[in-house]
Write a protein that holds these residues in place. Structure first.
Motif, PDB file in Angstrom:
ATOM      1  N   UNK A 126       6.373 -11.938  -2.264  1.00 45.59           N
ATOM      2  CA  UNK A 126       5.505 -10.933  -1.668  1.00 45.59           C
ATOM      3  C   UNK A 126       5.317  -9.820  -2.692  1.00 45.59           C
ATOM      4  N   UNK A 127       4.313  -9.009  -2.472  1.00 44.51           N
ATOM      5  CA  UNK A 127       4.047  -7.886  -3.366  1.00 44.51           C
ATOM      6  C   UNK A 127       2.939  -7.032  -2.800  1.00 44.51           C
ATOM      7  N   UNK A 128       2.380  -6.199  -3.652  1.00 37.68           N
ATOM      8  CA  UNK A 128       1.294  -5.326  -3.208  1.00 37.68           C
ATOM      9  C   UNK A 128       0.394  -5.030  -4.392  1.00 37.68           C
ATOM     10  N   UNK A 129      -0.808  -4.620  -4.075  1.00 40.03           N
ATOM     11  CA  UNK A 129      -1.774  -4.236  -5.096  1.00 40.03           C
ATOM     12  C   UNK A 129      -2.623  -3.087  -4.556  1.00 40.03           C
ATOM     13  N   UNK A 130      -2.965  -2.115  -5.413  1.00 44.36           N
ATOM     14  CA  UNK A 130      -3.839  -1.022  -4.952  1.00 44.36           C
ATOM     15  C   UNK A 130      -5.254  -1.544  -4.710  1.00 44.36           C
ATOM     16  N   UNK A 131      -5.963  -0.870  -3.816  1.00 46.30           N
ATOM     17  CA  UNK A 131      -7.353  -1.219  -3.489  1.00 46.30           C
ATOM     18  C   UNK A 131      -8.227   0.000  -3.753  1.00 46.30           C
ATOM     19  N   UNK A 132      -8.737   0.149  -4.971  1.00 43.00           N
ATOM     20  CA  UNK A 132      -9.586   1.302  -5.264  1.00 43.00           C
ATOM     21  C   UNK A 132     -10.815   1.319  -4.365  1.00 43.00           C
ATOM     22  N   UNK A 133     -11.302   2.446  -3.930  1.00 44.20           N
ATOM     23  CA  UNK A 133     -10.923   3.783  -4.347  1.00 44.20           C
ATOM     24  C   UNK A 133      -9.704   4.323  -3.606  1.00 44.20           C
ATOM     25  N   UNK A 134      -9.310   3.687  -2.477  1.00 41.46           N
ATOM     26  CA  UNK A 134      -8.142   4.172  -1.742  1.00 41.46           C
ATOM     27  C   UNK A 134      -7.521   3.024  -0.964  1.00 41.46           C
ATOM     28  N   UNK A 135      -6.218   3.071  -0.830  1.00 41.91           N
ATOM     29  CA  UNK A 135      -5.526   2.082  -0.019  1.00 41.91           C
ATOM     30  C   UNK A 135      -4.789   1.054  -0.847  1.00 41.91           C
ATOM     31  N   UNK A 136      -4.233   0.095  -0.133  1.00 43.88           N
ATOM     32  CA  UNK A 136      -3.472  -0.968  -0.790  1.00 43.88           C
ATOM     33  C   UNK A 136      -3.530  -2.219   0.068  1.00 43.88           C
TER      34      UNK A 136
END
Length: 148
Positions: A126-136
């Motif tokens: 599992x992991x995460x990634x940013x979602x520009x312009x805001x959020x993840x």
């Protein structure tokens, strides 16, 4: 450090997505959507683990998205499934920019803070990634193989 969402492990992929409000009704829709999608994809044997992972990720998103949304009303989260021949990728996106906090050293009696430990235990990664312009987006990859 954030990671990118892993690419599908096979050539053939199928996907499904849902937007829901962070509310009791929204969480009921998340569980129903998970059950129905896994049934259609003949993955009923993965229902319990997948539902627990999705519920934990959605609860984390709701907990942290509400203050980040800054607008009146319940914030939205986005649930996604991506199926390839060997894995199911679950994604939950929310408007909060902060990374998820994984704290495996907590007490078993603590009321909060164990969700990502469950996700870690039930998923291959599992992991995460940013979602520009805001959020993840927080993601978890689960095997589609039946349990042994």
């Amino acid at each position: 450090m954030p990671e990118t969402v892993p690419p599908p492990s096979g050539a053939l992929t199928v996907s499904a997505a849902l937007r829901v409000e962070c509310s009791r009704e929204g969480f009921a829709r998340v569980r129903s959507f998970t059950r129905d999608t896994l049934h259609i994809w003949s993955l009923g044997h993965r229902y319990d683990d997948t539902t627990l992972v999705v519920t934990e990720l959605a609860a984390n998103a709701a907990t942290h998205a509400a203050p980040a949304a800054g607008a009146p009303g319940a914030p939205e989260i986005r649930l996604g499934f991506l199926l390839d021949p060997t894995h199911l990728l679950v994604t939950v996106s929310d408007p909060d920019d902060h990374p998820p906090v994984y704290a495996p050293a907590g007490s078993a009696l603590e009321e909060h803070g164990r969700g990502l430990c469950l996700v870690d235990a039930l998923s291959e990664e599992w992991g995460w990634t940013p979602c520009p312009p805001a959020g993840k987006t927080v993601w978890a990859r689960l095997s589609t193989c039946p349990p042994i």
